[in-house]
Motif scaffolding. Structure first.
Motif, PDB file in Angstrom:
ATOM      1  N   LEU A  13       0.801  -1.219   0.000  1.00  0.00           N
ATOM      2  CA  LEU A  13       0.000   0.000   0.000  1.00  0.00           C
ATOM      3  C   LEU A  13       0.835   1.270   0.000  1.00  0.00           C
ATOM      4  O   LEU A  13       0.285   2.354  -0.139  1.00  0.00           O
ATOM      5  N   TYR A  16       0.145   3.435  -2.879  1.00  0.00           N
ATOM      6  CA  TYR A  16      -1.153   4.093  -2.789  1.00  0.00           C
ATOM      7  C   TYR A  16      -1.046   5.399  -2.033  1.00  0.00           C
ATOM      8  O   TYR A  16      -1.586   6.424  -2.453  1.00  0.00           O
ATOM      9  N   TYR A  94      -4.892  -0.999  -6.079  1.00  0.00           N
ATOM     10  CA  TYR A  94      -4.572  -1.092  -4.649  1.00  0.00           C
ATOM     11  C   TYR A  94      -5.603  -1.931  -3.904  1.00  0.00           C
ATOM     12  O   TYR A  94      -5.271  -2.655  -2.960  1.00  0.00           O
ATOM     13  N   SER A  97      -4.713  -5.539  -4.786  1.00  0.00           N
ATOM     14  CA  SER A  97      -3.435  -5.909  -4.180  1.00  0.00           C
ATOM     15  C   SER A  97      -3.593  -6.228  -2.702  1.00  0.00           C
ATOM     16  O   SER A  97      -2.987  -7.174  -2.188  1.00  0.00           O
ATOM     17  N   ASN A 139       4.317  -4.413  -7.402  1.00  0.00           N
ATOM     18  CA  ASN A 139       3.747  -3.201  -8.002  1.00  0.00           C
ATOM     19  C   ASN A 139       4.208  -2.984  -9.444  1.00  0.00           C
ATOM     20  O   ASN A 139       4.110  -1.882  -9.973  1.00  0.00           O
TER      21      ASN A 139
END
Length: 207
Positions: A13, A16, A94, A97, A139
């Motif tokens: 994260l 993000y 996100y 994920s 990512n």
């Protein structure tokens, strides 16, 4: 094991939060609306980030007007295809994920994650597998393909077709439980705000 999973999801994260920070740094405005909700403007793109969790519901671009008090946020949206193809696609990466690469996330899902797990985005196994095939734990995602998948859903799904069926949409957020109401026509919005008991002080001009 739980600590390891928490570290892993935290690392997933990080991009993000960099994404949100970049939006705030480059944008024209960032307004704290309370309970974690933030109005953001990045050039010509304007939206309301959800409160508390990336899985909570915000209001997607473009947000033309908004007002808020301690209990509610009201907003008028002119739906933007550009927003849904770029910003919205990034947010969906996100969300996926956070569930694909944390073995405990689904088992320990909170109310917002459960809502996403019960949505078409996860329940449609073909769609989920297509998205997962282009989202990696490091990512290194195939953003162009993901944008294309998201675009196909937006053009076919009844909910998103409803959003784009009118020029303007009205939305209401009830902060205490992160509940999003909408999209509404102006008449539907007026009836809903009356039903919810939203005070007349929280209103747009000429309502």
């Amino acid at each position: 094991m739980k600590v390891k999973n928490n570290i892993q999801i935290g690392l997933l994260l990080i991009p993000y939060f960099f994404f949100l920070s970049a939006c705030q740094g480059l944008g024209d405005a960032a307004d704290d609306l309370g309970n974690g909700y933030v109005y953001r403007s990045d050039g010509g793109m304007r939206w309301i980030n959800p409160g508390g969790s990336i899985y909570a519901d915000g209001i997607d671009g473009n947000v033309l007007k908004y007002k808020y008090n301690h209990d509610y946020i009201i907003a008028i949206q002119e739906p933007s295809e550009e927003y849904y193809k770029s910003h919205f696609s990034s947010i969906m990466i996100y969300k996926y994920s956070g569930l694909l690469y944390d073995s405990l996330a689904i088992k320990n899902a909170d109310v917002h994650q459960k809502k996403f797990l019960n949505s078409r985005w996860w329940q449609d196994s073909t769609l989920r597998k297509r998205m997962a095939a282009h989202i990696s734990p490091d990512n290194n995602n195939d953003n162009a393909v993901i944008e294309s998948i998201v675009d196909s859903v937006i053009k076919s799904d009844p909910y998103y077709k409803l959003i784009f069926s009118g020029k303007l949409n009205y939305w209401i957020i009830r902060k205490k439980d992160n509940e999003l109401f909408g999209p509404f026509s102006q008449g539907e919005y007026l009836r809903k705000r009356h039903e919810l008991g939203i005070p007349k002080e929280l209103a747009f001009d000429k309502e």
